[in-house]
Design a protein around this motif. Structure first.
Motif, PDB file in Angstrom:
ATOM      1  N   LEU A   1      31.908  31.570  50.969  1.00 22.97           N
ATOM      2  CA  LEU A   1      31.537  32.606  50.026  1.00 22.97           C
ATOM      3  C   LEU A   1      32.645  33.649  49.988  1.00 22.97           C
ATOM      4  O   LEU A   1      33.007  34.207  51.018  1.00 22.97           O
ATOM      5  CB  LEU A   1      30.218  33.260  50.413  1.00 22.97           C
ATOM      6  CG  LEU A   1      29.007  32.318  50.472  1.00 22.97           C
ATOM      7  CD1 LEU A   1      27.794  33.060  51.002  1.00 22.97           C
ATOM      8  CD2 LEU A   1      28.713  31.781  49.086  1.00 22.97           C
ATOM      9  N   LEU A   2      33.145  33.880  48.809  1.00 13.76           N
ATOM     10  CA  LEU A   2      34.210  34.864  48.652  1.00 13.76           C
ATOM     11  C   LEU A   2      33.621  36.179  48.130  1.00 13.76           C
ATOM     12  O   LEU A   2      32.708  36.181  47.309  1.00 13.76           O
ATOM     13  CB  LEU A   2      35.271  34.345  47.667  1.00 13.76           C
ATOM     14  CG  LEU A   2      35.974  33.083  48.090  1.00 13.76           C
ATOM     15  CD1 LEU A   2      36.897  32.597  46.970  1.00 13.76           C
ATOM     16  CD2 LEU A   2      36.780  33.302  49.357  1.00 13.76           C
ATOM     17  N   PRO A   3      34.176  37.288  48.575  1.00 11.91           N
ATOM     18  CA  PRO A   3      33.670  38.577  48.083  1.00 11.91           C
ATOM     19  C   PRO A   3      34.058  38.760  46.618  1.00 11.91           C
ATOM     20  O   PRO A   3      35.075  38.222  46.171  1.00 11.91           O
ATOM     21  CB  PRO A   3      34.349  39.601  48.968  1.00 11.91           C
ATOM     22  CG  PRO A   3      35.545  38.897  49.531  1.00 11.91           C
ATOM     23  CD  PRO A   3      35.220  37.448  49.556  1.00 11.91           C
ATOM     24  N   PRO A   4      33.241  39.487  45.863  1.00  8.86           N
ATOM     25  CA  PRO A   4      33.582  39.727  44.442  1.00  8.86           C
ATOM     26  C   PRO A   4      34.855  40.544  44.345  1.00  8.86           C
ATOM     27  O   PRO A   4      35.161  41.364  45.202  1.00  8.86           O
ATOM     28  CB  PRO A   4      32.383  40.480  43.889  1.00  8.86           C
ATOM     29  CG  PRO A   4      31.561  40.868  45.047  1.00  8.86           C
ATOM     30  CD  PRO A   4      32.008  40.118  46.256  1.00  8.86           C
ATOM     31  N   LEU A   5      35.579  40.297  43.262  1.00  8.96           N
ATOM     32  CA  LEU A   5      36.826  41.044  43.038  1.00  8.96           C
ATOM     33  C   LEU A   5      36.588  42.357  42.376  1.00  8.96           C
ATOM     34  O   LEU A   5      35.776  42.667  41.646  1.00  8.96           O
ATOM     35  CB  LEU A   5      37.793  40.212  42.198  1.00  8.96           C
ATOM     36  CG  LEU A   5      38.251  38.940  42.885  1.00  8.96           C
ATOM     37  CD1 LEU A   5      39.073  38.109  41.903  1.00  8.96           C
ATOM     38  CD2 LEU A   5      39.089  39.271  44.094  1.00  8.96           C
TER      39      LEU A   5
END
Length: 144
Positions: free
Chosen positions: A140-144
Motif C-alpha cells: 500500500l502506497l501513501p497518497p500523493l
C-alpha cells in the motif's frame, strides 16, 4: 605440479601466428577474470613439451594447452567454447569461489543412464509458481 597451468611457447614459426594470438587470448581472459595460473614455456625445455603432450594425450598437441594439477582441461578451442557457454569454472575444474556450487536437491531428476548429451550435465532449475512463492501482503502506497 599443482595449480592451473597454461602451456605456451615464446618461439613460433611464421606459419604459427595463430598460436601466439590464441595464447594471448587465453591469458587475457584468465587475467580479466583474476584467475591465477602459471605460464609454462615449452620452448625452454623439450621435457616440458613432452609433459604437455602426455597430459593432453596427443603426441602432436600444440600450445596453448590448459591443465589443472595433473588433470588435463583442454586446448584453445575447448577453452573458448567454455568461455562462450559461461562454463569456464567447470572447464578449469575449479570450485565455484564466488557463489555456492550447485548441488542437486532430493527432488532433482536423476541423470539418465546411457548416452550423455551436451545438456545432461546442466543443473535443473525448479519452476516457480505462485503457489511456491511466499505469501505476502499487497503493498500500500501513501497518497500523493
Amino acid at each position: 605440479m599443482s595449480g592451473l597451468r597454461v602451456y605456451s611457447t615464446s618461439v613460433t614459426g611464421s606459419r604459427e601466428v595463430s598460436i601466439k594470438s590464441q595464447q594471448s587470448e587465453v591469458t587475457r581472459i584468465l587475467d580479466g577474470k583474476r584467475i591465477q595460473y602459471q605460464l609454462v614455456d615449452i620452448s625452454q625445455d623439450n621435457a616440458l613439451r613432452d609433459e604437455m603432450r602426455a597430459l593432453a594425450g596427443n603426441p602432436k598437441a600444440t600450445p596453448p594447452q590448459i591443465v589443472n594439477g595433473d588433470q588435463y582441461c583442454g586446448d584453445y578451442e575447448l577453452f573458448v567454447e567454455a568461455v562462450e557457454q559461461n562454463t569456464l569454472q567447470e572447464f578449469l575444474n575449479q570450485a565455484c569461489p564466488e557463489f555456492p556450487c550447485w548441488t542437486p536437491s532430493p527432488h532433482s531428476p536423476q541423470p539418465s543412464t546411457g548416452h550423455e548429451g551436451p545438456f545432461d550435465r546442466l543443473p535443473v532449475i525448479p519452476i516457480l509458481t505462485l503457489e511456491s512463492l511466499p505469501q505476502s501482503r499487497p503493498l500500500l502506497l501513501p497518497p500523493l
